[in-house]
Scaffold this motif. Sequence first.
Motif, PDB file in Angstrom:
ATOM      1  N   ILE A  80     -46.203  26.991  73.342  1.00 13.10           N
ATOM      2  CA  ILE A  80     -45.052  26.081  73.279  1.00 13.10           C
ATOM      3  C   ILE A  80     -45.474  24.772  72.609  1.00 13.10           C
ATOM      4  N   THR A  81     -44.553  24.154  71.900  1.00 10.30           N
ATOM      5  CA  THR A  81     -44.813  22.857  71.266  1.00 10.30           C
ATOM      6  C   THR A  81     -44.320  21.742  72.192  1.00 10.30           C
ATOM      7  N   GLU A  82     -44.625  20.507  71.833  1.00  8.97           N
ATOM      8  CA  GLU A  82     -44.114  19.365  72.605  1.00  8.97           C
ATOM      9  C   GLU A  82     -42.592  19.369  72.619  1.00  8.97           C
ATOM     10  N   HIS A  83     -42.011  19.642  71.470  1.00 11.55           N
ATOM     11  CA  HIS A  83     -40.543  19.720  71.384  1.00 11.55           C
ATOM     12  C   HIS A  83     -40.024  20.852  72.278  1.00 11.55           C
ATOM     13  N   GLY A  84     -40.767  21.955  72.312  1.00 12.05           N
ATOM     14  CA  GLY A  84     -40.391  23.080  73.162  1.00 12.05           C
ATOM     15  C   GLY A  84     -40.434  22.722  74.638  1.00 12.05           C
ATOM     16  N   ILE A  85     -41.415  21.929  75.031  1.00  9.14           N
ATOM     17  CA  ILE A  85     -41.522  21.498  76.432  1.00  9.14           C
ATOM     18  C   ILE A  85     -40.315  20.644  76.805  1.00  9.14           C
ATOM     19  N   GLU A  86     -39.954  19.716  75.930  1.00 13.39           N
ATOM     20  CA  GLU A  86     -38.780  18.871  76.187  1.00 13.39           C
ATOM     21  C   GLU A  86     -37.512  19.723  76.279  1.00 13.39           C
ATOM     22  N   PHE A  87     -37.378  20.674  75.368  1.00 13.28           N
ATOM     23  CA  PHE A  87     -36.214  21.556  75.349  1.00 13.28           C
ATOM     24  C   PHE A  87     -36.161  22.396  76.623  1.00 13.28           C
ATOM     25  N   LEU A  88     -37.307  22.926  77.037  1.00 15.47           N
ATOM     26  CA  LEU A  88     -37.381  23.735  78.260  1.00 15.47           C
ATOM     27  C   LEU A  88     -37.015  22.903  79.484  1.00 15.47           C
ATOM     28  N   GLN A  89     -37.459  21.661  79.542  1.00 16.20           N
ATOM     29  CA  GLN A  89     -37.103  20.796  80.666  1.00 16.20           C
ATOM     30  C   GLN A  89     -35.587  20.613  80.742  1.00 16.20           C
ATOM     31  N   GLU A  90     -34.960  20.449  79.593  1.00  9.87           N
ATOM     32  CA  GLU A  90     -33.502  20.302  79.559  1.00  9.87           C
ATOM     33  C   GLU A  90     -32.818  21.598  80.003  1.00  9.87           C
ATOM     34  N   LEU A  91     -33.304  22.742  79.495  1.00  7.23           N
ATOM     35  CA  LEU A  91     -32.733  24.029  79.909  1.00  7.23           C
ATOM     36  C   LEU A  91     -32.921  24.264  81.401  1.00  7.23           C
ATOM     37  N   SER A  92     -34.098  23.942  81.920  1.00 11.00           N
ATOM     38  CA  SER A  92     -34.378  24.143  83.348  1.00 11.00           C
ATOM     39  C   SER A  92     -33.467  23.289  84.210  1.00 11.00           C
ATOM     40  N   SER A  93     -33.253  22.053  83.799  1.00 12.92           N
ATOM     41  CA  SER A  93     -32.353  21.172  84.540  1.00 12.92           C
ATOM     42  C   SER A  93     -30.937  21.743  84.544  1.00 12.92           C
ATOM     43  N   THR A  94     -30.493  22.202  83.386  1.00  8.75           N
ATOM     44  CA  THR A  94     -29.163  22.800  83.284  1.00  8.75           C
ATOM     45  C   THR A  94     -29.071  24.046  84.145  1.00  8.75           C
ATOM     46  N   TRP A  95     -30.127  24.877  84.129  1.00  7.89           N
ATOM     47  CA  TRP A  95     -30.130  26.094  84.936  1.00  7.89           C
ATOM     48  C   TRP A  95     -29.996  25.765  86.426  1.00  7.89           C
ATOM     49  N   HIS A  96     -30.762  24.793  86.903  1.00  8.56           N
ATOM     50  CA  HIS A  96     -30.710  24.447  88.328  1.00  8.56           C
ATOM     51  C   HIS A  96     -29.321  23.943  88.722  1.00  8.56           C
ATOM     52  N   THR A  97     -28.705  23.158  87.849  1.00 11.50           N
ATOM     53  CA  THR A  97     -27.355  22.670  88.118  1.00 11.50           C
ATOM     54  C   THR A  97     -26.368  23.837  88.160  1.00 11.50           C
ATOM     55  N   LEU A  98     -26.443  24.719  87.161  1.00  9.58           N
ATOM     56  CA  LEU A  98     -25.553  25.883  87.131  1.00  9.58           C
ATOM     57  C   LEU A  98     -25.775  26.798  88.327  1.00  9.58           C
ATOM     58  N   ASP A  99     -27.035  27.047  88.655  1.00  6.51           N
ATOM     59  CA  ASP A  99     -27.365  27.912  89.787  1.00  6.51           C
ATOM     60  C   ASP A  99     -26.730  27.368  91.067  1.00  6.51           C
ATOM     61  N   HIS A 100     -26.894  26.069  91.289  1.00 11.05           N
ATOM     62  CA  HIS A 100     -26.314  25.442  92.484  1.00 11.05           C
ATOM     63  C   HIS A 100     -24.784  25.547  92.458  1.00 11.05           C
ATOM     64  N   SER A 101     -24.190  25.240  91.316  1.00 10.79           N
ATOM     65  CA  SER A 101     -22.731  25.258  91.201  1.00 10.79           C
ATOM     66  C   SER A 101     -22.165  26.655  91.407  1.00 10.79           C
ATOM     67  N   VAL A 102     -22.743  27.627  90.738  1.00  7.25           N
ATOM     68  CA  VAL A 102     -22.247  29.004  90.856  1.00  7.25           C
ATOM     69  C   VAL A 102     -22.441  29.526  92.274  1.00  7.25           C
ATOM     70  N   ASN A 103     -23.591  29.273  92.865  1.00  7.19           N
ATOM     71  CA  ASN A 103     -23.820  29.741  94.234  1.00  7.19           C
ATOM     72  C   ASN A 103     -22.887  29.074  95.237  1.00  7.19           C
TER      73      ASN A 103
END
Length: 122
Positions: A80-103
Motif C-alpha cells: 500500500i502507498t501513503e495515499h492508499g493508507i489515507e484512502f483506506l482510513q476513509e473507507l474504514s471510517s465509512t464502513w464503520h458508520t454504515l455497519d452501525h447504521s444498517v445494524n
Amino acid sequence: MKASNTKIQMRKGILECCILHIISREEVYASDMMEELKEANLIIVEGTLYPLLNRLKQAGLVRYRWVESDAGPPRKYYAITEHGIEFLQELSSTWHTLDHSVNSILSKTSTSGPPAGVSPLS
C-alpha cells in the motif's frame, strides 16, 4: 429485481476496502490475497482480482515489485502507498458508520412481526 444482483453489488462495494486492508498489513502476493478472501467467504476469481489491483495501482493506492522465485517465474508483490493508507482510513471510517447504521435498522422488529415468508435478520 433479483436478490443475486443486489448481493453482487454489495460485495463489489466492500471488496476494494478488504483488499486494501489485506495489503496494508504487509507486502502480499495476489494468490495469498485470494486465499484470505476465500477463508472469509469472499470468494473471487483472478479475473476479478487483477483488474481491481490494476485500478488501485493506477489510482496510486498500491504499488508492486517483482520478486524472483525459486519455484517458477517472478512474482508480483503488492504494498500500500501513503495515499492508499489515507484512502483506506476513509473507507474504514465509512464502513464503520454504515455497519452501525444498517445494524441499527436491521435489529428493529415490527410489532406485528415480519411479512409472511420473511425471516427477521440478526
